[in-house]
Design a protein around this motif. Sequence first.
Motif, PDB file in Angstrom:
ATOM      1  N   UNK A 136      25.149 -23.089 -47.397  1.00 40.13           N
ATOM      2  CA  UNK A 136      26.531 -23.541 -47.249  1.00 40.13           C
ATOM      3  C   UNK A 136      26.562 -24.990 -46.763  1.00 40.13           C
ATOM      4  N   UNK A 137      27.462 -25.766 -47.343  1.00 41.85           N
ATOM      5  CA  UNK A 137      27.708 -27.145 -46.918  1.00 41.85           C
ATOM      6  C   UNK A 137      29.139 -27.259 -46.428  1.00 41.85           C
ATOM      7  N   UNK A 138      29.419 -26.842 -45.177  1.00 43.17           N
ATOM      8  CA  UNK A 138      30.803 -26.751 -44.712  1.00 43.17           C
ATOM      9  C   UNK A 138      31.559 -28.067 -44.703  1.00 43.17           C
ATOM     10  N   UNK A 139      30.867 -29.173 -44.414  1.00 45.35           N
ATOM     11  CA  UNK A 139      31.573 -30.445 -44.350  1.00 45.35           C
ATOM     12  C   UNK A 139      32.027 -30.930 -45.724  1.00 45.35           C
ATOM     13  N   UNK A 146      32.789 -23.245 -45.503  1.00 44.91           N
ATOM     14  CA  UNK A 146      31.943 -22.054 -45.655  1.00 44.91           C
ATOM     15  C   UNK A 146      30.743 -22.173 -44.716  1.00 44.91           C
ATOM     16  N   UNK A 147      30.361 -21.061 -44.068  1.00 40.03           N
ATOM     17  CA  UNK A 147      29.300 -21.147 -43.060  1.00 40.03           C
ATOM     18  C   UNK A 147      27.996 -20.451 -43.433  1.00 40.03           C
ATOM     19  N   UNK A 148      28.061 -19.312 -44.122  1.00 36.74           N
ATOM     20  CA  UNK A 148      26.818 -18.641 -44.526  1.00 36.74           C
ATOM     21  C   UNK A 148      27.081 -17.655 -45.661  1.00 36.74           C
ATOM     22  N   UNK A 165      34.689 -21.150 -41.384  1.00 35.72           N
ATOM     23  CA  UNK A 165      34.924 -21.806 -40.104  1.00 35.72           C
ATOM     24  C   UNK A 165      36.387 -22.209 -39.951  1.00 35.72           C
ATOM     25  N   UNK A 166      36.969 -21.878 -38.796  1.00 34.28           N
ATOM     26  CA  UNK A 166      38.341 -22.260 -38.475  1.00 34.28           C
ATOM     27  C   UNK A 166      38.398 -23.279 -37.330  1.00 34.28           C
ATOM     28  N   UNK A 167      37.494 -23.128 -36.401  1.00 31.41           N
ATOM     29  CA  UNK A 167      37.465 -23.948 -35.189  1.00 31.41           C
ATOM     30  C   UNK A 167      37.339 -25.435 -35.519  1.00 31.41           C
ATOM     31  N   UNK A 197      23.794 -28.973 -44.110  1.00 31.15           N
ATOM     32  CA  UNK A 197      23.336 -27.608 -44.371  1.00 31.15           C
ATOM     33  C   UNK A 197      23.613 -26.662 -43.214  1.00 31.15           C
ATOM     34  N   UNK A 198      24.212 -25.535 -43.529  1.00 30.69           N
ATOM     35  CA  UNK A 198      24.554 -24.528 -42.524  1.00 30.69           C
ATOM     36  C   UNK A 198      23.776 -23.255 -42.845  1.00 30.69           C
ATOM     37  N   UNK A 199      24.423 -22.086 -42.744  1.00 32.99           N
ATOM     38  CA  UNK A 199      23.746 -20.831 -43.007  1.00 32.99           C
ATOM     39  C   UNK A 199      23.307 -20.713 -44.457  1.00 32.99           C
TER      40      UNK A 199
END
Length: 289
Positions: free
Chosen positions: A211-214, A238-240, A253-255, A197-199
Amino acid sequence: MSDFELVWDSRCGVAESPVWDAPNRRLLFADINGRRINALSVDSGDRTSWDFPEVVGSFGLCRSGRLVVAQRHHIVVFDPVSTELRRLTDAVDEPPTNRLNDGKVGPDGAFWVGSMDENSPRQKIGALYRVTPDGRITKEADGIAVSNGLAWSADGRTMYHSDSTAAIVQAWDFDPVSGGRSRHRILATLANEDGRPDGAATDMDGNYWSCGPSAGVINCFSPEGKLLRKWPFPVPGPTMPCFAGDRLYVTSLREGKSAEVLAAHPTLGGLFRAAAPAVGAPVGLFADQ
């Protein structure tokens, strides 16, 4: 075909903290390590950016029209018109490897912001803080690896928060006047396929969008923690999400992405939008006047 369209190919290392500034009809978001806040006029498409001396972990809107901004270890207030930057707080008592991360203005008019460990693997040495307009900082929780997912229900009486590394979303009953919390509970524990879980953001129906970026998805949970929807995102990371009228904006997220992933998804780190699946909860304003 994806539900989402790219609206700003910003290619931020970590685009985060989208905030809907309804009076000015603009969507603002942070480029954390780029030390920048970007603003998109949703009607004209005009773009503005402001640079900061340190990382921008998150920010919120103020009643005065200014922005309250989390730098690495302290909070500042920024005037987008005059570009005046004023330090609001002393430094938080954090390990040097930590930085302030996700933050939002609560219904109580305070800025809530958490910290995260930048080590790998991450340790549970972060905390959650409440910052008032007079510059007072109160530590509200500790033992957190990556503080994230702050959001409040539309009536201001439920507060949500996640620890990304622990893959949990938690909730409290919240007093929108005093900022007091009670009845802590774990709302959801996410599996690998749900993403960490992210933003997050909430809607007027009481649902929590995380958002679940992984996993490259946006998860929607009911107030009781039931997973109602898993919405695929067009790029990994996706981050938030952020509700903005009849649209939902999402940063990415790109990093840390491999050359192969970047070649397949060159617009990572950009700002995307889709038709809003619900009406968003009100945006909190920092009570600086």
